[in-house]
Write a protein that holds these residues in place. Sequence first.
Motif, short mmCIF file in Angstrom:
data_model
loop_
_atom_site.label_atom_id
_atom_site.label_comp_id
_atom_site.label_asym_id
_atom_site.label_seq_id
_atom_site.Cartn_x
_atom_site.Cartn_y
_atom_site.Cartn_z
N VAL A 1 -14.80 -24.45 37.29
CA VAL A 1 -15.70 -25.59 37.11
C VAL A 1 -15.12 -26.70 36.22
N SER A 2 -13.87 -26.56 35.77
CA SER A 2 -13.20 -27.68 35.10
C SER A 2 -11.97 -28.08 35.92
N ILE A 3 -10.92 -27.25 35.89
CA ILE A 3 -9.70 -27.58 36.64
C ILE A 3 -9.98 -27.55 38.15
N GLY B 1 -11.01 -29.99 31.08
CA GLY B 1 -12.45 -29.74 31.03
C GLY B 1 -12.94 -30.23 29.67
N GLY B 2 -13.77 -29.40 29.02
CA GLY B 2 -14.36 -29.82 27.75
C GLY B 2 -13.71 -29.18 26.55
N ILE B 3 -14.36 -28.15 26.01
CA ILE B 3 -13.98 -27.61 24.70
C ILE B 3 -12.56 -27.05 24.66
N PRO C 1 -20.51 -34.70 29.80
CA PRO C 1 -20.22 -33.78 28.70
C PRO C 1 -18.72 -33.56 28.45
N ASP C 2 -17.93 -33.39 29.50
CA ASP C 2 -16.52 -33.08 29.26
C ASP C 2 -15.75 -34.29 28.75
N LEU C 3 -15.99 -35.46 29.33
CA LEU C 3 -15.32 -36.67 28.82
C LEU C 3 -15.68 -36.89 27.35
N GLY D 1 -10.04 -36.18 33.26
CA GLY D 1 -11.18 -35.37 32.83
C GLY D 1 -12.12 -34.98 33.96
N ASN D 2 -12.68 -33.79 33.82
CA ASN D 2 -13.67 -33.31 34.79
C ASN D 2 -14.99 -34.06 34.64
N THR D 3 -15.54 -34.50 35.76
CA THR D 3 -16.85 -35.16 35.72
C THR D 3 -17.88 -34.40 36.56
N GLY D 4 -17.51 -33.20 37.03
CA GLY D 4 -18.46 -32.41 37.83
C GLY D 4 -19.64 -31.89 37.02
N ASP D 5 -19.52 -31.89 35.68
CA ASP D 5 -20.61 -31.42 34.81
C ASP D 5 -21.60 -32.54 34.50
N ASP D 6 -21.30 -33.77 34.94
CA ASP D 6 -22.12 -34.92 34.55
C ASP D 6 -23.54 -34.78 35.09
#
Length: 327
Positions: free
Chosen positions: A209-211, A14-16, A53-55, A38-43
Amino acid sequence: MAGSVRAVIVVLAGGIGAAQFLRGLLTVSGDHEVVVIGNTGDDITLHGLRVCPDLDTVMYTLGGGIHADQGWGRADERFTVAEELAAYGVGPDWFTLGDRDIATHLVRTQLLDAGAALSDVTAALCARWRPGVRLLPMSDDRVETHVVVTDGGGRRAVHFQEYWVRMHAAVPAESVAYVGVDGAQPAPGVLDAIASADVVLLPPSNPVVSIGTILAVPGIADALRAAAAPVVGVSPIVGGAPVRGMADRMLEAIGVPVDAAAVARHYGLRSADGVLDGWLVDTADAASVAGLCADGFAARSMPLLMSDLDATAAIAAAALETARSLR
Ligand code: GDP
Ligand code: CA
């Protein structure tokens, strides 16, 4: 490994939480190649710009450009463009893009508009940042995480960023949907990396929402189950609460208790159609280790707060050690 091929560590990110973990991992990964999915579902698209954001959190953190206190966005940032947009009354006012960050999104959007795949665009951005890992988006296809809520606006699905950033996850999430995921394919290199991995790690990232988003891309969970490599995860839940952020809201939405052992059981054992072999919990959750081991997880407890680089490196080393014990 045979020949000149470097051994591979694959990390789903995910991100942080993931970015912090990766900083520690890179200090103990020796000559392994680290491949990050990397997760791209937050894009999201804002002001015509494609934002990932996560990338970007992973790329900026490992490339030395992150705003360290914040954990996201650029260091030494300015907000001239955001001020001018506000003067025009052009929103959304709940998601502010800094000037330096905007340059990244301009480059990305321009390349995407010219027909490049997100994976190629990400590689192009990483040519500047040299994050020390091979950063792959989970998919080149558009997948968007939406959250169903009921508030003053009635019952509706909102983009994950609106739920997280504008609403601060203050309203309970009724469900989570990964819009577009059924037709999405893993990005080039993703399945090969998993198949050739020596170790697969799940860092302390949001399980839903990440993994969860990455695992929902058709083919990725199956590839983890089929992998020769052991899969070891690090709990993002410590003492019954997320360390940072609002992961509890997301776990509630999918009916999983906010508890380190419950998250492991949610992921499940690879031998029972799940994705995990090993699981690290914090010392605060040491009492859950015996039960997890009885269920078949290679579980152990240790301090899991990524308070500084040394503490984080120790967590990454323990995850690698657990994986080694499973091979
Ligand atoms: P996001 O995309 O920026 O939300 O980041 P991730 O999904 O990668 O990570 C968020 C998760 O990291 C949250 O569930 C936090 O509980 C977890 N997290 C943050 N800091 C720490 C830490 O120091 N230790 C552990 N174990 N988890 C952490
Ligand atoms: Ca995220």
